[in-house]
Scaffold this active site. Sequence first.
Site, PDB file in Angstrom:
ATOM      1  N   ALA A  81       0.832  -1.216   0.000  1.00 19.20           N
ATOM      2  CA  ALA A  81       0.000   0.000   0.000  1.00 19.20           C
ATOM      3  C   ALA A  81       0.861   1.259   0.000  1.00 19.20           C
ATOM      4  CB  ALA A  81      -0.927  -0.009   1.216  1.00 19.20           C
ATOM      5  N   SER A 124      11.910   0.088  -4.316  1.00 15.03           N
ATOM      6  CA  SER A 124      12.017   0.397  -5.743  1.00 15.03           C
ATOM      7  C   SER A 124      13.467   0.653  -6.107  1.00 15.03           C
ATOM      8  CB  SER A 124      11.192   1.656  -6.013  1.00 15.03           C
ATOM      9  OG  SER A 124      11.506   2.192  -7.273  1.00 15.03           O
ATOM     10  N   TYR A 148       8.682  10.928  -3.804  1.00 12.91           N
ATOM     11  CA  TYR A 148       8.317   9.503  -3.854  1.00 12.91           C
ATOM     12  C   TYR A 148       9.537   8.644  -3.519  1.00 12.91           C
ATOM     13  CZ  TYR A 148       7.580   4.844  -5.770  1.00 12.91           C
ATOM     14  OH  TYR A 148       7.534   3.475  -5.927  1.00 12.91           O
ATOM     15  N   LYS A 152      10.457   6.113  -0.162  1.00  9.23           N
ATOM     16  CA  LYS A 152      10.890   4.705  -0.181  1.00  9.23           C
ATOM     17  C   LYS A 152      12.195   4.548   0.605  1.00  9.23           C
ATOM     18  CE  LYS A 152       7.619   2.830  -2.481  1.00  9.23           C
ATOM     19  NZ  LYS A 152       6.764   1.841  -1.835  1.00  9.23           N
ATOM     20  N   LEU A 199       5.847   3.989 -19.118  1.00 11.57           N
ATOM     21  CA  LEU A 199       5.945   3.705 -20.545  1.00 11.57           C
ATOM     22  C   LEU A 199       4.941   2.655 -21.043  1.00 11.57           C
ATOM     23  CD1 LEU A 199       7.498   4.125 -23.204  1.00 11.57           C
ATOM     24  CD2 LEU A 199       9.004   2.247 -22.500  1.00 11.57           C
TER      25      LEU A 199
HETATM   26  P1  NAD Z   1      -1.113   0.527  -7.061  1.00 13.37           P
HETATM   27  O1  NAD Z   1      -1.434   1.967  -6.880  1.00 13.37           O
HETATM   28  O2  NAD Z   1      -1.738  -0.194  -8.202  1.00 13.37           O
HETATM   29  O3  NAD Z   1      -1.471  -0.269  -5.722  1.00 13.37           O
HETATM   30  C1  NAD Z   1      -1.346   0.314  -4.445  1.00 13.37           C
HETATM   31  C2  NAD Z   1      -2.590  -0.052  -3.647  1.00 13.37           C
HETATM   32  O4  NAD Z   1      -2.478   0.530  -2.338  1.00 13.37           O
HETATM   33  C3  NAD Z   1      -3.893   0.495  -4.268  1.00 13.37           C
HETATM   34  O5  NAD Z   1      -4.838  -0.552  -4.356  1.00 13.37           O
HETATM   35  C4  NAD Z   1      -4.338   1.585  -3.286  1.00 13.37           C
HETATM   36  O6  NAD Z   1      -5.740   1.692  -3.233  1.00 13.37           O
HETATM   37  C5  NAD Z   1      -3.738   1.100  -1.979  1.00 13.37           C
HETATM   38  N1  NAD Z   1      -3.450   2.165  -0.991  1.00 13.37           N
HETATM   39  C6  NAD Z   1      -2.804   3.343  -1.212  1.00 13.37           C
HETATM   40  N2  NAD Z   1      -2.731   4.038  -0.064  1.00 13.37           N
HETATM   41  C7  NAD Z   1      -3.313   3.272   0.904  1.00 13.37           C
HETATM   42  C8  NAD Z   1      -3.532   3.439   2.292  1.00 13.37           C
HETATM   43  N3  NAD Z   1      -3.154   4.555   2.922  1.00 13.37           N
HETATM   44  N4  NAD Z   1      -4.182   2.466   2.963  1.00 13.37           N
HETATM   45  C9  NAD Z   1      -4.602   1.330   2.339  1.00 13.37           C
HETATM   46  N5  NAD Z   1      -4.416   1.119   1.013  1.00 13.37           N
HETATM   47  C10 NAD Z   1      -3.778   2.083   0.305  1.00 13.37           C
HETATM   48  O7  NAD Z   1       0.494   0.396  -7.109  1.00 13.37           O
HETATM   49  P2  NAD Z   1       1.388  -0.825  -7.563  1.00 13.37           P
HETATM   50  O8  NAD Z   1       1.971  -0.509  -8.885  1.00 13.37           O
HETATM   51  O9  NAD Z   1       0.684  -2.096  -7.363  1.00 13.37           O
HETATM   52  O10 NAD Z   1       2.575  -0.689  -6.500  1.00 13.37           O
HETATM   53  C11 NAD Z   1       2.569  -1.370  -5.275  1.00 13.37           C
HETATM   54  C12 NAD Z   1       3.771  -0.965  -4.450  1.00 13.37           C
HETATM   55  O11 NAD Z   1       4.957  -1.224  -5.177  1.00 13.37           O
HETATM   56  C13 NAD Z   1       3.807   0.524  -4.092  1.00 13.37           C
HETATM   57  O12 NAD Z   1       4.312   0.647  -2.761  1.00 13.37           O
HETATM   58  C14 NAD Z   1       4.781   1.095  -5.083  1.00 13.37           C
HETATM   59  O13 NAD Z   1       5.423   2.248  -4.590  1.00 13.37           O
HETATM   60  C15 NAD Z   1       5.766  -0.054  -5.235  1.00 13.37           C
HETATM   61  N6  NAD Z   1       6.474  -0.020  -6.518  1.00 13.37           N
HETATM   62  C16 NAD Z   1       5.748   0.022  -7.674  1.00 13.37           C
HETATM   63  C17 NAD Z   1       6.396   0.095  -8.897  1.00 13.37           C
HETATM   64  C18 NAD Z   1       5.617   0.166 -10.202  1.00 13.37           C
HETATM   65  O14 NAD Z   1       6.176   0.515 -11.221  1.00 13.37           O
HETATM   66  N7  NAD Z   1       4.338  -0.167 -10.230  1.00 13.37           N
HETATM   67  C19 NAD Z   1       7.804   0.102  -8.932  1.00 13.37           C
HETATM   68  C20 NAD Z   1       8.502   0.046  -7.741  1.00 13.37           C
HETATM   69  C21 NAD Z   1       7.829  -0.024  -6.530  1.00 13.37           C
HETATM   70  C1  UD1 Z   2       9.548   5.619 -13.082  1.00 15.16           C
HETATM   71  C2  UD1 Z   2       9.841   6.521 -11.907  1.00 15.16           C
HETATM   72  C3  UD1 Z   2      10.488   5.695 -10.816  1.00 15.16           C
HETATM   73  C4  UD1 Z   2       9.595   4.529 -10.428  1.00 15.16           C
HETATM   74  C5  UD1 Z   2       9.304   3.702 -11.675  1.00 15.16           C
HETATM   75  C6  UD1 Z   2       8.332   2.599 -11.366  1.00 15.16           C
HETATM   76  C7  UD1 Z   2      10.185   8.748 -12.891  1.00 15.16           C
HETATM   77  C8  UD1 Z   2      11.175   9.813 -13.167  1.00 15.16           C
HETATM   78  N1  UD1 Z   2      10.695   7.617 -12.336  1.00 15.16           N
HETATM   79  O1  UD1 Z   2      10.753   5.072 -13.528  1.00 15.16           O
HETATM   80  O2  UD1 Z   2      10.734   6.486  -9.672  1.00 15.16           O
HETATM   81  O3  UD1 Z   2      10.219   3.715  -9.447  1.00 15.16           O
HETATM   82  O4  UD1 Z   2       8.720   4.546 -12.673  1.00 15.16           O
HETATM   83  O5  UD1 Z   2       8.246   1.718 -12.446  1.00 15.16           O
HETATM   84  O6  UD1 Z   2       8.992   8.878 -13.113  1.00 15.16           O
HETATM   85  N2  UD1 Z   2       9.185   7.047 -21.343  1.00 15.16           N
HETATM   86  C9  UD1 Z   2       8.891   7.676 -22.538  1.00 15.16           C
HETATM   87  N3  UD1 Z   2       7.618   8.133 -22.743  1.00 15.16           N
HETATM   88  C10 UD1 Z   2       6.620   7.978 -21.817  1.00 15.16           C
HETATM   89  C11 UD1 Z   2       6.926   7.318 -20.598  1.00 15.16           C
HETATM   90  C12 UD1 Z   2       8.216   6.880 -20.393  1.00 15.16           C
HETATM   91  O7  UD1 Z   2       9.767   7.831 -23.383  1.00 15.16           O
HETATM   92  O8  UD1 Z   2       5.483   8.419 -22.065  1.00 15.16           O
HETATM   93  C13 UD1 Z   2      10.549   6.512 -21.125  1.00 15.16           C
HETATM   94  C14 UD1 Z   2      11.277   7.124 -19.940  1.00 15.16           C
HETATM   95  O9  UD1 Z   2      11.991   8.269 -20.301  1.00 15.16           O
HETATM   96  C15 UD1 Z   2      12.188   5.951 -19.517  1.00 15.16           C
HETATM   97  C16 UD1 Z   2      11.377   4.708 -19.874  1.00 15.16           C
HETATM   98  O10 UD1 Z   2      10.417   5.134 -20.850  1.00 15.16           O
HETATM   99  O11 UD1 Z   2      13.363   5.953 -20.291  1.00 15.16           O
HETATM  100  C17 UD1 Z   2      10.634   4.105 -18.699  1.00 15.16           C
HETATM  101  O12 UD1 Z   2       9.861   5.120 -18.059  1.00 15.16           O
HETATM  102  P1  UD1 Z   2       8.852   4.782 -16.854  1.00 15.16           P
HETATM  103  O13 UD1 Z   2       7.962   3.672 -17.245  1.00 15.16           O
HETATM  104  O14 UD1 Z   2       8.218   6.062 -16.442  1.00 15.16           O
HETATM  105  O15 UD1 Z   2       9.801   4.220 -15.696  1.00 15.16           O
HETATM  106  P2  UD1 Z   2      11.106   4.875 -15.020  1.00 15.16           P
HETATM  107  O16 UD1 Z   2      11.432   6.202 -15.577  1.00 15.16           O
HETATM  108  O17 UD1 Z   2      12.174   3.837 -15.062  1.00 15.16           O
END
Ligand code: NAD
Ligand code: UD1
Length: 338
Positions: A81, A124, A148, A152, A199
């Site tokens: 969460a 992350s 953000y 973390k 992306l």
């Molecule tokens: P998401 O937003 O799809 O899921 C997060 C869930 O947490 C949601 O269902 C939301 O309703 C719930 N939530 C948020 N705040 C809350 C609170 N205060 N109490 C209870 N529930 C709450 O995100 P995700 O992509 O599934 O990511 C999950 C975790 O992984 C996050 O901590 C995120 O920072 C981390 N993370 C995600 C990515 C990514 O690219 N998706 C990358 C690195 C780390």
């Molecule tokens: C982003 C977050 C990072 C987070 C991660 C989760 C930023 C600066 N960083 O990382 O903190 O942990 O998501 O997955 O937001 N790109 C395009 N066009 C777009 C979107 C992205 O060219 O519309 C490119 C970006 O420049 C990058 C790559 O695609 O080179 C991936 O981007 P993205 O999916 O946003 O992930 P991160 O930048 O790695």
Amino acid sequence: MNILVTGGMGYIGSHTCIQLIEAGHTPIIFDNLYNSNAKVLDRIQQVTGTAPQFVKGDIRDKDALVKAMTEHKVDSVIHFAGLKAVGESVEKPLEYYDNNVNGTLVLVDAMRASDVHSLVFSSSATVYGDPASVPITEDFPTSATNPYGRSKLMVEECLTDFQKANPDWSITLLRYFNPVGSHQSGLLGEDPNGIPNNLMPFISQVAVGRREALSVFGNDYNTPDGTGVRDYIHVLDLADGHLSALDKVGSTPGLHVYNLGTGNGSSVLDMVKAFEQASGKSVPYTIVERRAGDIAECWADPKKATKELEWTATRTLQDMTEDTWRWQSQNPNGYSDA
Ligand code: NAD
Ligand code: UD1
């Protein structure tokens, strides 16, 4: 095991619940639905044949957490969460520190009160900041460039101090690289609100006709084709990494830190090409300015997880793009179509 899954209705959490159920565990989802849809519960049931337990609640509510952990006899917690949009975190730092940092502290306090001493935390690769080299190992220096990322990093530091003071706890920090893809059923996937920041969801919304063209953020990086390179990992491989962590170190006292990535880098244009192949659709794009705060390349050295967790990512870029396309084409407007 009975596992409290905070944020279990979200993108990564819902896929992890499927893998937990299929491995014979009982997830208890604790989520306030701030960024997710209640229909996820039906979808998990359709895939697994089991309706997951669900508690609607906020991780900043200690009493609700204690009640859920006590009533469901919870053994371990997987903590997803939180809020995750980098740009939004710059506008709303207080909300990010409150949800992500304060929320985690309340959760740990509630675990202590409930005598649950095993935690897996969603961190992350953002904690590596702009890495000096690639691939990235767990001992690289950490830093943050936005609220953000700082939230973390702060949580990692708080949990490290807490574990030192409470050596009988098992705390695992999983540093995700770039999660993409969907469950192969096409029933679950990533459903961002508004314009996607990341992306893969942007590309898939272009392919399905919801958006006109992708903006590629810069083609003058020092990378093979000039566009940014990342370590994209299938969300089900990531989910499996949590099961391996619980299995291998979830009952072992200590602070455990692992990268979850594939060890391979793909450029933005590689992703566009792979997606076009998987979908049979064209993905028009234009090259625009670099996005502030972006780095050239970032990929994992996942050897530590392979060795200690006996986990490795097995799904290919083709799996990631085909599964994303199945989800996106069957649910062009995400869960709001269901
Ligand atoms: P998401 O937003 O799809 O899921 C997060 C869930 O947490 C949601 O269902 C939301 O309703 C719930 N939530 C948020 N705040 C809350 C609170 N205060 N109490 C209870 N529930 C709450 O995100 P995700 O992509 O599934 O990511 C999950 C975790 O992984 C996050 O901590 C995120 O920072 C981390 N993370 C995600 C990515 C990514 O690219 N998706 C990358 C690195 C780390
Ligand atoms: C982003 C977050 C990072 C987070 C991660 C989760 C930023 C600066 N960083 O990382 O903190 O942990 O998501 O997955 O937001 N790109 C395009 N066009 C777009 C979107 C992205 O060219 O519309 C490119 C970006 O420049 C990058 C790559 O695609 O080179 C991936 O981007 P993205 O999916 O946003 O992930 P991160 O930048 O790695």
